[in-house]
Scaffold this active site. Structure first.
Site, short mmCIF file in Angstrom:
data_model
loop_
_atom_site.label_atom_id
_atom_site.label_comp_id
_atom_site.label_asym_id
_atom_site.label_seq_id
_atom_site.Cartn_x
_atom_site.Cartn_y
_atom_site.Cartn_z
N VAL A 26 22.98 75.53 58.51
CA VAL A 26 23.55 75.39 59.86
C VAL A 26 22.57 75.90 60.92
O VAL A 26 22.46 75.30 62.00
CB VAL A 26 24.91 76.13 59.95
CG1 VAL A 26 25.54 75.93 61.32
CG2 VAL A 26 25.86 75.66 58.86
N ALA A 79 25.63 71.69 80.60
CA ALA A 79 25.85 73.14 80.77
C ALA A 79 25.65 73.57 82.22
O ALA A 79 26.20 74.57 82.66
CB ALA A 79 24.90 73.91 79.86
N LYS A 103 33.69 81.76 58.98
CA LYS A 103 35.15 81.89 58.89
C LYS A 103 35.59 83.12 58.13
O LYS A 103 36.63 83.71 58.44
CB LYS A 103 35.79 80.63 58.28
CG LYS A 103 35.13 80.11 57.02
CD LYS A 103 34.02 79.18 57.37
CE LYS A 103 33.11 78.96 56.20
NZ LYS A 103 32.64 77.60 56.07
N GLY A 116 34.26 72.25 60.20
CA GLY A 116 32.91 71.79 60.55
C GLY A 116 32.79 71.25 61.96
O GLY A 116 32.98 71.99 62.93
N LYS A 151 40.08 79.59 56.72
CA LYS A 151 40.25 78.66 57.85
C LYS A 151 41.73 78.56 58.26
O LYS A 151 42.06 78.49 59.45
CB LYS A 151 39.70 77.29 57.47
CG LYS A 151 38.18 77.30 57.31
CD LYS A 151 37.68 76.08 56.57
CE LYS A 151 36.17 76.04 56.48
NZ LYS A 151 35.68 75.04 55.51
N GLY A 169 28.13 70.40 56.58
CA GLY A 169 26.83 69.76 56.73
C GLY A 169 26.11 70.29 57.96
O GLY A 169 26.73 70.82 58.88
P1 NDP Z 1 22.74 79.18 54.27
O1 NDP Z 1 22.83 79.99 53.04
O2 NDP Z 1 22.14 77.83 54.18
O3 NDP Z 1 21.96 79.98 55.38
C1 NDP Z 1 22.14 81.33 55.64
C2 NDP Z 1 20.85 81.86 56.18
O4 NDP Z 1 21.06 83.22 56.54
C3 NDP Z 1 19.70 81.81 55.19
O5 NDP Z 1 18.55 81.37 55.84
C4 NDP Z 1 19.58 83.25 54.73
O6 NDP Z 1 18.27 83.63 54.40
C5 NDP Z 1 19.99 84.00 55.98
N1 NDP Z 1 20.45 85.34 55.65
C6 NDP Z 1 21.37 85.70 54.74
N2 NDP Z 1 21.50 87.03 54.75
C7 NDP Z 1 20.67 87.51 55.67
C8 NDP Z 1 20.33 88.82 56.12
N3 NDP Z 1 20.95 89.87 55.59
N4 NDP Z 1 19.42 88.92 57.07
C9 NDP Z 1 18.81 87.84 57.57
N5 NDP Z 1 19.07 86.59 57.19
C10 NDP Z 1 19.98 86.44 56.25
O7 NDP Z 1 24.21 79.10 54.85
P2 NDP Z 1 24.82 78.01 55.81
O8 NDP Z 1 23.88 77.66 56.87
O9 NDP Z 1 25.42 76.93 54.98
O10 NDP Z 1 26.07 78.82 56.40
C11 NDP Z 1 25.92 79.73 57.45
C12 NDP Z 1 27.31 80.08 57.98
O11 NDP Z 1 27.93 78.89 58.46
C13 NDP Z 1 28.26 80.64 56.92
O12 NDP Z 1 29.10 81.58 57.53
C14 NDP Z 1 29.06 79.42 56.49
O13 NDP Z 1 30.33 79.76 55.99
C15 NDP Z 1 29.18 78.70 57.81
N6 NDP Z 1 29.43 77.28 57.73
C16 NDP Z 1 28.65 76.48 56.93
C17 NDP Z 1 28.85 75.13 56.91
C18 NDP Z 1 28.02 74.23 56.08
O14 NDP Z 1 28.30 73.02 56.06
N7 NDP Z 1 27.00 74.70 55.40
C19 NDP Z 1 29.91 74.50 57.73
C20 NDP Z 1 30.65 75.44 58.54
C21 NDP Z 1 30.42 76.76 58.53
P3 NDP Z 1 17.70 83.44 52.94
O15 NDP Z 1 17.38 81.99 52.86
O16 NDP Z 1 16.51 84.33 52.93
O17 NDP Z 1 18.77 83.86 51.99
N1 HSE Z 2 31.76 75.28 52.41
C1 HSE Z 2 32.50 74.78 53.52
C2 HSE Z 2 33.15 73.48 53.16
C3 HSE Z 2 31.60 74.59 54.70
O1 HSE Z 2 32.74 72.87 52.16
O2 HSE Z 2 34.07 73.05 53.84
C4 HSE Z 2 32.34 74.20 55.95
O3 HSE Z 2 33.13 75.24 56.42
#
Ligand code: NDP
Ligand code: HSE
Length: 435
Positions: A14, A33, A103, A132, A203, A300
């Site tokens: 994300v 904005a 969430k 999402g 959620k 996504g």
């Molecule tokens: P990812 O695992 O792809 O990304 C998380 C990132 O945060 C990674 O780059 C990770 O680094 C970094 N990170 C984790 N811990 C730390 C830390 N302690 N300090 C610094 N950086 C850190 O997750 P997503 O992007 O999928 O998800 C992010 C958020 O968005 C979550 O809360 C998820 O629930 C939410 N979300 C995700 C969706 C999705 O479709 N993926 C949709 C809606 C919400 P590293 O790579 O080094 O571990």
């Molecule tokens: N893991 C979550 C899902 C990401 O599959 O719906 C979106 O919140």
């Protein structure tokens, strides 16, 4: 043109999507904005050589973003409730607005964090945390604000819906489809959150808090995942004119609020039954508007970034005009948020799909029917299959009318105790979703 500075923490699925979207659509976003949105700092733990960060300053310690006096809005895209919680607390304490897609953080710590944000005179925005890219938080908080919400039901986990769709349409294996969902960036860091219903429960708690003006109560949600769904039940459900979907349901009743996440049979003709793949949909029943349905990508990189950036734009508009947001973070004024009793599951009333294995001999069905009838559970539909070659046992599938769950549990135990019934009954709740 004025300038608002954003810091992004976490550059995973994300985070990378958010950075790309802010850069690609910068001109349109500025027009909307009323200010330039500048990315002032990234908090990134490890290298992401595949992501173009240009000249944006990068800190290895995300707390540096929360402490950077140039940052107006901190975007938390790390996930989890450890570092993310400390980071958001620190950003709010430093008077920064926060946008998050997390969430788990909102569902489990939202009561505290919204309070801290209000004390600091800043906003904590979380559109991306539910469904999402679908702007369902905005719809509930603003578009439906004239309504008394009666109930809502949603497919709110993209990974789970993707798995169920692929299993049903292509007969694919659960583990293989989950691995694909992970590779596509849909799944949580710990995918048991997706398949055991925890993510959907997070959620649902958020949606229910807004819909019913109550505090976030994650510990009160009844949660069942999709790991127990068997292909055979998907097939029988289809024969009966139903689809199995994993739903989050919140309903206002006179005795209390229903808060539940579980696999559910819904009539195949309902729109929700036809929401497939990673798509999510939330059906909301308001007393004035009736049913409204919100549909789109539930996970996504860029769909989620769409919601994150929309929150950034909302905040930037306010900052550019030197005003705070007029929309309360949970949709009702904080002093009007009121605790409401949550209905125990045994008092929830639903119809039921029951599948049992019975001996193929006269009288078995009448024994089962008598147990149901004595308990006031009427049988709406029944399928009994011919025994397979050389078999003496047959599957029997029953659809019941709406029954209090405590009563259904008692009936199921009584049927399971019959000598002619083998093992346990498979039970799945059924919802008509028509009122
Ligand atoms: P990812 O695992 O792809 O990304 C998380 C990132 O945060 C990674 O780059 C990770 O680094 C970094 N990170 C984790 N811990 C730390 C830390 N302690 N300090 C610094 N950086 C850190 O997750 P997503 O992007 O999928 O998800 C992010 C958020 O968005 C979550 O809360 C998820 O629930 C939410 N979300 C995700 C969706 C999705 O479709 N993926 C949709 C809606 C919400 P590293 O790579 O080094 O571990
Ligand atoms: N893991 C979550 C899902 C990401 O599959 O719906 C979106 O919140």
């Amino acid at each position: 043109m004025k300038r608002v500075t954003v810091g992004i923490c976490g550059l995973g699925t994300v985070g990378a999507g958010t950075l790309a979207l802010l850069q690609r659509n910068a001109a349109d976003i500025a027009d909307r904005a009323g200010c330039q949105i500048e990315i002032g700092r990234l908090g990134v733990r490890g290298d992401r050589p595949d992501v173009e960060t240009g000249t944006i300053p990068v800190s290895r310690d995300v707390m540096a973003v929360a402490d950077d006096p140039e940052i107006d809005i901190l975007v938390e895209l790390i996930g989890g409730t450890d570092t993310a919680l400390a980071l958001v607390r620190r950003a709010l304490a430093n008077g920064k607005h926060v946008v998050t897609a997390n969430k788990a953080l909102i569902a489990e710590f939202g009561n505290e964090l919204f309070h801290s944000a209000a004390e600091a005179g800043v906003s904590l925005s979380y559109e991306a945390a539910v469904a999402g890219g679908i702007p369902v938080i905005k719809a509930l908080r603003e578009g439906l604000s004239a309504n008394r919400i009666q109930w809502l039901a949603g497919i709110i986990n993209g990974t789970g819906n993707f798995i169920l769709t692929e299993m049903r349409d292509r007969g694919r294996d659960f583990a293989e489809v989950l691995a694909e969902a992970q590779a596509l960036g849909y799944a949580e860091a710990d995918p048991t959150f997706d398949v055991e219903g925890i993510d959907a429960a997070h959620k649902l708690v958020i949606l229910a808090a807004i819909a019913f003006g109550m505090p976030l109560q994650f510990d009160k949600v009844y949660t069942e995942g999709i790991t127990g769904i068997e292909t055979v039940d998907v097939g029988y459900a289809e024969q009966l004119g139903y689809r199995i979907k994993h739903l989050g349901i919140a309903r206002r009743t006179e005795q209390g609020i229903e808060l539940r996440v579980h696999p559910t049979l819904i009539p195949a003709k309902r729109l929700l039954a036809n929401v497939n793949g990673v798509k999510n949909a939330v059906l909301v029943e308001g007393d004035a508007v009736g049913p409204t349905l919100y549909y789109g990508a539930g996970a996504g990189a860029e769909p989620t970034a769409s919601a994150v950036v929309a929150d950034v734009i909302d905040l930037a508009r306010n900052l550019a005009r030197g005003q705070g947001s007029a929309v309360p973070m949970l949709g009702v004024q904080p002093e009007a948020i009121e605790s409401r009793p949550i209905l125990p599951m045994e008092d929830v009333r639903t119809a039921w799909y029951l599948r049992m294995t019975a001996e193929d001999k006269p009288g078995v069905l009448s024994d089962v029917a008598s147990i149901c009838s004595r308990a006031g559970v009427s049988i709406e539909a029944l399928i009994q299959k011919e025994p397979a070659e050389g078999q003496t046992r047959v599957p029997v599938i029953i659809l019941t009318n709406r029954t209090r769950e405590g009563e259904l549990n008692r009936v199921a135990r009584e049927i399971e105790a019959l000598d002619s019934i083998e093992g346990q009954i498979t039970r799945i709740r059924v919802e008509a979703l028509d009122g």
